[in-house]
Design a protein around this motif. Structure first.
Motif, short mmCIF file in Angstrom:
data_model
loop_
_atom_site.label_atom_id
_atom_site.label_comp_id
_atom_site.label_asym_id
_atom_site.label_seq_id
_atom_site.Cartn_x
_atom_site.Cartn_y
_atom_site.Cartn_z
N LEU A 95 0.71 -1.09 0.11
CA LEU A 95 -0.05 -0.08 -0.02
C LEU A 95 0.86 1.46 0.08
CD1 LEU A 95 -2.81 -0.99 2.52
CD2 LEU A 95 -2.90 -0.75 -0.14
N PHE A 96 2.00 1.24 0.75
CA PHE A 96 2.76 2.43 0.69
C PHE A 96 3.48 2.54 -0.67
CE2 PHE A 96 7.29 4.00 0.89
CZ PHE A 96 7.08 5.17 1.39
N GLY A 97 3.79 1.57 -1.38
CA GLY A 97 4.23 1.60 -2.78
C GLY A 97 3.13 2.29 -3.63
N PHE A 98 1.95 1.73 -3.45
CA PHE A 98 0.81 2.16 -4.03
C PHE A 98 0.52 3.68 -4.19
CE2 PHE A 98 -3.70 3.09 -5.03
CZ PHE A 98 -3.90 2.51 -6.13
N PHE A 99 0.52 4.28 -2.83
CA PHE A 99 0.20 5.53 -2.63
C PHE A 99 1.51 6.43 -2.88
CE2 PHE A 99 -3.18 3.68 0.12
CZ PHE A 99 -4.24 4.43 -0.48
N LEU A 100 2.66 5.93 -2.81
CA LEU A 100 3.77 6.73 -3.31
C LEU A 100 3.83 6.82 -4.70
CD1 LEU A 100 6.54 7.95 -2.13
CD2 LEU A 100 7.53 5.71 -2.95
N ALA A 101 3.21 5.89 -5.44
CA ALA A 101 3.44 6.25 -7.02
C ALA A 101 2.43 7.22 -7.42
CB ALA A 101 2.95 4.91 -7.49
N SER A 102 1.42 7.55 -6.58
CA SER A 102 0.54 8.85 -6.93
C SER A 102 0.96 10.11 -6.33
CB SER A 102 -1.06 8.27 -6.34
OG SER A 102 -0.94 8.34 -4.93
N THR A 103 1.94 10.13 -5.86
CA THR A 103 2.56 11.43 -5.26
C THR A 103 3.28 12.34 -6.11
OG1 THR A 103 4.53 10.44 -4.36
CG2 THR A 103 2.65 10.52 -2.91
N GLY A 104 3.89 13.33 -5.94
CA GLY A 104 4.75 14.01 -6.85
C GLY A 104 6.25 13.34 -7.07
N MET A 105 6.58 12.63 -6.09
CA MET A 105 7.73 12.03 -6.01
C MET A 105 7.93 10.65 -7.26
SD MET A 105 8.74 11.42 -2.10
CE MET A 105 10.17 10.65 -2.58
N ALA A 106 6.72 10.37 -7.57
CA ALA A 106 6.76 9.38 -8.59
C ALA A 106 7.61 9.55 -9.87
CB ALA A 106 5.38 8.91 -9.08
N PRO A 107 7.76 10.80 -10.54
CA PRO A 107 8.64 10.87 -11.74
C PRO A 107 10.06 10.91 -11.01
CG PRO A 107 7.05 12.47 -11.54
CD PRO A 107 6.59 11.75 -10.51
N SER A 108 10.23 11.25 -10.19
CA SER A 108 11.74 11.39 -9.74
C SER A 108 12.26 10.03 -9.50
CB SER A 108 11.93 12.18 -8.39
OG SER A 108 11.60 13.36 -8.92
N ILE A 109 11.45 9.15 -8.77
CA ILE A 109 11.60 7.63 -8.68
C ILE A 109 11.80 6.74 -9.75
CG2 ILE A 109 10.74 5.55 -7.62
CD1 ILE A 109 9.51 7.39 -5.34
#
Length: 64
Positions: A34-48
């Motif tokens: 779930l952390f990975g899923f929600f992290l993917a929808s944040t502004g950090m996703a393109p940087s990651i």
């Protein structure tokens, strides 16, 4: 697309192996997913995504 799908499959296999070998319990595994899923929808996703692509490109450039 092929790289990201491969990473997802690899991480899923690792997660299943960890759950089956009892090195991680299902509860923390669900939290991690779930952390990975929600992290993917944040502004950090393109940087990651850029970071993972650069790591994949670096690995591809290694010649033996």
């Amino acid at each position: 697309m092929a790289i990201s799908l491969s990473v997802v499959v690899l991480l899923a296999v690792i997660l299943v192996v960890m759950i089956r070998s009892k090195s991680i319990k299902p509860g923390p595994a669900i939290v991690a997913v779930l952390f990975g899923f929600f992290l993917a929808s944040t502004g950090m996703a393109p940087s990651i995504n850029r970071f993972l692509n650069s790591v994949a490109d670096t690995i591809n450039q290694i010649s033996f």
